[in-house]
Design a protein around this motif. Structure first.
Motif, PDB file in Angstrom:
ATOM      1  N   PHE A  97       0.831  -1.201   0.000  1.00 34.03           N
ATOM      2  CA  PHE A  97       0.000   0.000   0.000  1.00 34.03           C
ATOM      3  C   PHE A  97       0.870   1.257   0.000  1.00 34.03           C
ATOM      4  CE2 PHE A  97      -2.715   3.075   2.397  1.00 34.03           C
ATOM      5  CZ  PHE A  97      -3.739   3.174   1.474  1.00 34.03           C
ATOM      6  N   PHE A  98       1.840   1.329   0.905  1.00 37.19           N
ATOM      7  CA  PHE A  98       2.697   2.519   0.995  1.00 37.19           C
ATOM      8  C   PHE A  98       3.675   2.604  -0.174  1.00 37.19           C
ATOM      9  CE2 PHE A  98       2.057   2.839   5.835  1.00 37.19           C
ATOM     10  CZ  PHE A  98       1.020   3.743   5.648  1.00 37.19           C
ATOM     11  N   LEU A  99       4.165   1.454  -0.644  1.00 40.13           N
ATOM     12  CA  LEU A  99       5.039   1.481  -1.823  1.00 40.13           C
ATOM     13  C   LEU A  99       4.296   2.086  -3.017  1.00 40.13           C
ATOM     14  CD1 LEU A  99       6.792  -2.021  -1.670  1.00 40.13           C
ATOM     15  CD2 LEU A  99       7.904   0.209  -1.428  1.00 40.13           C
ATOM     16  N   THR A 100       3.053   1.669  -3.207  1.00 37.24           N
ATOM     17  CA  THR A 100       2.264   2.175  -4.332  1.00 37.24           C
ATOM     18  C   THR A 100       1.964   3.653  -4.157  1.00 37.24           C
ATOM     19  OG1 THR A 100       1.251  -0.005  -4.597  1.00 37.24           O
ATOM     20  CG2 THR A 100       0.169   1.840  -5.691  1.00 37.24           C
ATOM     21  N   ILE A 101       1.602   4.058  -2.942  1.00 32.08           N
ATOM     22  CA  ILE A 101       1.287   5.459  -2.684  1.00 32.08           C
ATOM     23  C   ILE A 101       2.492   6.352  -2.971  1.00 32.08           C
ATOM     24  CG2 ILE A 101       0.983   7.082  -0.757  1.00 32.08           C
ATOM     25  CD1 ILE A 101      -1.221   5.358   0.276  1.00 32.08           C
ATOM     26  N   LEU A 102       3.666   5.947  -2.509  1.00 34.21           N
ATOM     27  CA  LEU A 102       4.843   6.795  -2.724  1.00 34.21           C
ATOM     28  C   LEU A 102       5.242   6.853  -4.188  1.00 34.21           C
ATOM     29  CD1 LEU A 102       7.193   6.282   0.350  1.00 34.21           C
ATOM     30  CD2 LEU A 102       5.476   8.044  -0.091  1.00 34.21           C
ATOM     31  N   HIS A 103       5.090   5.744  -4.912  1.00 36.42           N
ATOM     32  CA  HIS A 103       5.336   5.781  -6.359  1.00 36.42           C
ATOM     33  C   HIS A 103       4.353   6.726  -7.032  1.00 36.42           C
ATOM     34  CE1 HIS A 103       8.512   2.928  -7.251  1.00 36.42           C
ATOM     35  NE2 HIS A 103       8.014   2.079  -6.356  1.00 36.42           N
ATOM     36  N   ASN A 104       3.091   6.629  -6.655  1.00 37.98           N
ATOM     37  CA  ASN A 104       2.080   7.513  -7.241  1.00 37.98           C
ATOM     38  C   ASN A 104       2.361   8.971  -6.911  1.00 37.98           C
ATOM     39  OD1 ASN A 104       0.694   5.285  -8.248  1.00 37.98           O
ATOM     40  ND2 ASN A 104      -0.797   5.242  -6.592  1.00 37.98           N
ATOM     41  N   GLN A 142      -4.451  18.799   4.011  1.00 39.14           N
ATOM     42  CA  GLN A 142      -5.483  17.819   3.704  1.00 39.14           C
ATOM     43  C   GLN A 142      -4.875  16.490   3.260  1.00 39.14           C
ATOM     44  OE1 GLN A 142      -9.045  17.872   3.789  1.00 39.14           O
ATOM     45  NE2 GLN A 142      -8.561  19.538   5.195  1.00 39.14           N
ATOM     46  N   ILE A 143      -3.808  16.559   2.482  1.00 42.60           N
ATOM     47  CA  ILE A 143      -3.134  15.345   2.029  1.00 42.60           C
ATOM     48  C   ILE A 143      -2.493  14.620   3.213  1.00 42.60           C
ATOM     49  CG2 ILE A 143      -1.263  14.453   0.566  1.00 42.60           C
ATOM     50  CD1 ILE A 143      -1.811  16.822  -1.318  1.00 42.60           C
ATOM     51  N   ILE A 144      -1.865  15.391   4.092  1.00 41.68           N
ATOM     52  CA  ILE A 144      -1.271  14.806   5.297  1.00 41.68           C
ATOM     53  C   ILE A 144      -2.341  14.150   6.169  1.00 41.68           C
ATOM     54  CG2 ILE A 144      -0.124  15.372   7.482  1.00 41.68           C
ATOM     55  CD1 ILE A 144       1.431  17.533   5.900  1.00 41.68           C
ATOM     56  N   GLU A 145      -3.468  14.841   6.353  1.00 46.80           N
ATOM     57  CA  GLU A 145      -4.550  14.300   7.174  1.00 46.80           C
ATOM     58  C   GLU A 145      -5.086  12.996   6.597  1.00 46.80           C
ATOM     59  OE1 GLU A 145      -5.980  15.318  10.113  1.00 46.80           O
ATOM     60  OE2 GLU A 145      -4.268  16.683  10.266  1.00 46.80           O
ATOM     61  N   ASN A 146      -5.100  12.904   5.276  1.00 44.76           N
ATOM     62  CA  ASN A 146      -5.598  11.699   4.641  1.00 44.76           C
ATOM     63  C   ASN A 146      -4.715  10.495   4.968  1.00 44.76           C
ATOM     64  OD1 ASN A 146      -6.485  10.069   1.943  1.00 44.76           O
ATOM     65  ND2 ASN A 146      -7.974  11.641   2.484  1.00 44.76           N
ATOM     66  N   HIS A 163       2.710   6.259  17.382  1.00 46.24           N
ATOM     67  CA  HIS A 163       2.364   7.107  18.514  1.00 46.24           C
ATOM     68  C   HIS A 163       1.949   8.511  18.085  1.00 46.24           C
ATOM     69  CE1 HIS A 163       3.705   4.046  21.303  1.00 46.24           C
ATOM     70  NE2 HIS A 163       4.880   3.982  20.696  1.00 46.24           N
ATOM     71  N   ASN A 164       2.445   8.959  16.952  1.00 48.53           N
ATOM     72  CA  ASN A 164       2.082  10.300  16.483  1.00 48.53           C
ATOM     73  C   ASN A 164       1.818  10.229  14.981  1.00 48.53           C
ATOM     74  OD1 ASN A 164       2.010  13.072  15.670  1.00 48.53           O
ATOM     75  ND2 ASN A 164       3.078  13.604  17.572  1.00 48.53           N
ATOM     76  N   PRO A 165       0.602   9.897  14.574  1.00 48.99           N
ATOM     77  CA  PRO A 165       0.300   9.708  13.151  1.00 48.99           C
ATOM     78  C   PRO A 165       0.481  10.965  12.310  1.00 48.99           C
ATOM     79  CG  PRO A 165      -1.708   9.649  14.478  1.00 48.99           C
ATOM     80  CD  PRO A 165      -0.565   9.601  15.431  1.00 48.99           C
ATOM     81  N   THR A 166       0.331  12.134  12.905  1.00 55.13           N
ATOM     82  CA  THR A 166       0.564  13.372  12.136  1.00 55.13           C
ATOM     83  C   THR A 166       2.021  13.477  11.733  1.00 55.13           C
ATOM     84  OG1 THR A 166      -1.243  14.545  13.250  1.00 55.13           O
ATOM     85  CG2 THR A 166       0.437  15.879  12.182  1.00 55.13           C
ATOM     86  N   TYR A 167       2.915  13.291  12.695  1.00 57.53           N
ATOM     87  CA  TYR A 167       4.346  13.334  12.391  1.00 57.53           C
ATOM     88  C   TYR A 167       4.717  12.246  11.386  1.00 57.53           C
ATOM     89  CZ  TYR A 167       5.140  16.463  16.414  1.00 57.53           C
ATOM     90  OH  TYR A 167       5.135  17.508  17.300  1.00 57.53           O
ATOM     91  N   SER A 168       4.180  11.056  11.598  1.00 56.49           N
ATOM     92  CA  SER A 168       4.527   9.938  10.713  1.00 56.49           C
ATOM     93  C   SER A 168       4.027  10.175   9.293  1.00 56.49           C
ATOM     94  CB  SER A 168       3.946   8.635  11.268  1.00 56.49           C
ATOM     95  OG  SER A 168       4.580   8.279  12.482  1.00 56.49           O
ATOM     96  N   ALA A 169       2.848  10.763   9.146  1.00 60.22           N
ATOM     97  CA  ALA A 169       2.330  11.076   7.811  1.00 60.22           C
ATOM     98  C   ALA A 169       3.241  12.078   7.104  1.00 60.22           C
ATOM     99  CB  ALA A 169       0.912  11.631   7.919  1.00 60.22           C
ATOM    100  N   SER A 175       9.300  11.924   2.243  1.00 59.10           N
ATOM    101  CA  SER A 175      10.369  11.117   1.646  1.00 59.10           C
ATOM    102  C   SER A 175      10.486  11.324   0.143  1.00 59.10           C
ATOM    103  CB  SER A 175      10.130   9.630   1.938  1.00 59.10           C
ATOM    104  OG  SER A 175       8.948   9.169   1.281  1.00 59.10           O
ATOM    105  N   VAL A 176       9.416  11.761  -0.512  1.00 62.68           N
ATOM    106  CA  VAL A 176       9.480  11.991  -1.962  1.00 62.68           C
ATOM    107  C   VAL A 176       9.230  13.445  -2.343  1.00 62.68           C
ATOM    108  CG1 VAL A 176       8.884   9.636  -2.614  1.00 62.68           C
ATOM    109  CG2 VAL A 176       7.065  11.293  -2.240  1.00 62.68           C
ATOM    110  N   TRP A 177       8.853  14.278  -1.377  1.00 64.76           N
ATOM    111  CA  TRP A 177       8.538  15.665  -1.700  1.00 64.76           C
ATOM    112  C   TRP A 177       9.748  16.409  -2.258  1.00 64.76           C
ATOM    113  CZ3 TRP A 177       3.925  16.503   1.789  1.00 64.76           C
ATOM    114  CH2 TRP A 177       2.938  17.247   1.127  1.00 64.76           C
ATOM    115  N   HIS A 178      10.954  15.979  -1.859  1.00 64.72           N
ATOM    116  CA  HIS A 178      12.142  16.703  -2.327  1.00 64.72           C
ATOM    117  C   HIS A 178      12.349  16.574  -3.830  1.00 64.72           C
ATOM    118  CE1 HIS A 178      13.787  12.615  -1.952  1.00 64.72           C
ATOM    119  NE2 HIS A 178      14.735  13.000  -2.785  1.00 64.72           N
ATOM    120  N   PHE A 179      11.785  15.520  -4.462  1.00 60.93           N
ATOM    121  CA  PHE A 179      11.911  15.392  -5.921  1.00 60.93           C
ATOM    122  C   PHE A 179      11.230  16.572  -6.616  1.00 60.93           C
ATOM    123  CE2 PHE A 179      12.347  10.830  -4.755  1.00 60.93           C
ATOM    124  CZ  PHE A 179      13.541  10.561  -5.410  1.00 60.93           C
TER     125      PHE A 179
END
Length: 217
Positions: A97-104, A142-146, A163-169, A175-179
């Protein structure tokens, strides 16, 4: 995710043709803003290309600024749809799920049109603090909240420990925003699809280990 076009419109059209006219305003205005810049485009220019009348724009969006905000909302939801593309069968496998999301997300962020639109947003926000706050709250946040909601759900199901889903999101998406920023600054170096896949896989595996993912990989 369903596309809720009515949220961009102040007064919902009563006909299918009216709704199509609203979406035409969004798409055509976007193209003109990207081509000429926000300040160089008038409502008359938009009407000339999209048809209709200025009264329709005032009715549906309030004014030019309202139209621009509607475009940003519309593109945010397009981004969310792109984010979850091909993830329907992976919600039971958090790694895939996360691999696909980050590729997308990578593919969406590095699209030349999206990079161009980000430049437009930055230029507009520079002169309008209220707009900047709106775009942050209704866009990035909104994207982070999702993603946060998915992390909470996975934690409640005992799949991970978060323990902190906001930070983890923020960490996951970051991890890919820098591209995108590399392309925005014009310093992006070509990377092969294989290198990008290796990077995303490495990141997701370590992200899940840090969150005590219950499945081995």
């Amino acid at each position: 995710m369903s596309e809720s076009k009515d949220k961009y419109i102040h007064e919902l059209p009563q006909t299918k043709r009216g709704m199509e006219r609203c979406i035409a305003f969004l798409n055509i205005a976007t193209g003109l803003f990207l081509e000429k810049g926000y300040d160089a485009v008038s409502l008359n220019d938009i009407i000339q290309h999209a048809g209709g009348s200025k009264a329709s724009i005032y009715k549906f969006f309030g004014n030019k600024e309202g139209l621009f905000k509607a475009i940003c909302d519309y593109r945010r939801d397009i981004c969310l749809q792109a984010l979850y593309l091909n993830t329907e069968n992976y919600e039971s496998d958090l790694r895939k799920f996360f691999l696909t999301i980050l590729h997308n997300f990578h593919n969406h962020l590095t699209s030349p049109t999206n990079v161009q639109f980000l430049r437009l947003i930055l230029e507009r926000a520079k002169h309008d603090a209220e707009l900047a706050n709106y775009l942050h709250d209704k866009g990035i946040q909104q994207i982070i909240e999702n993603i946060k909601d998915y992390l909470i759900k996975a934690t409640e199901q005992g799949i991970i420990v978060c323990h902190n889903p906001t930070y983890s999101a923020k960490i996951l998406l970051g991890s890919v925003w820098h591209f995108e920023w590399q392309m925005l600054m014009g310093v992006s170096e070509p990377q092969s699809a294989e290198d990008i896949q290796k990077y995303i896989t490495y990141y997701v595996d370590n992200f899940l280990k840090a969150h005590e993912y219950k499945q081995s990989f």
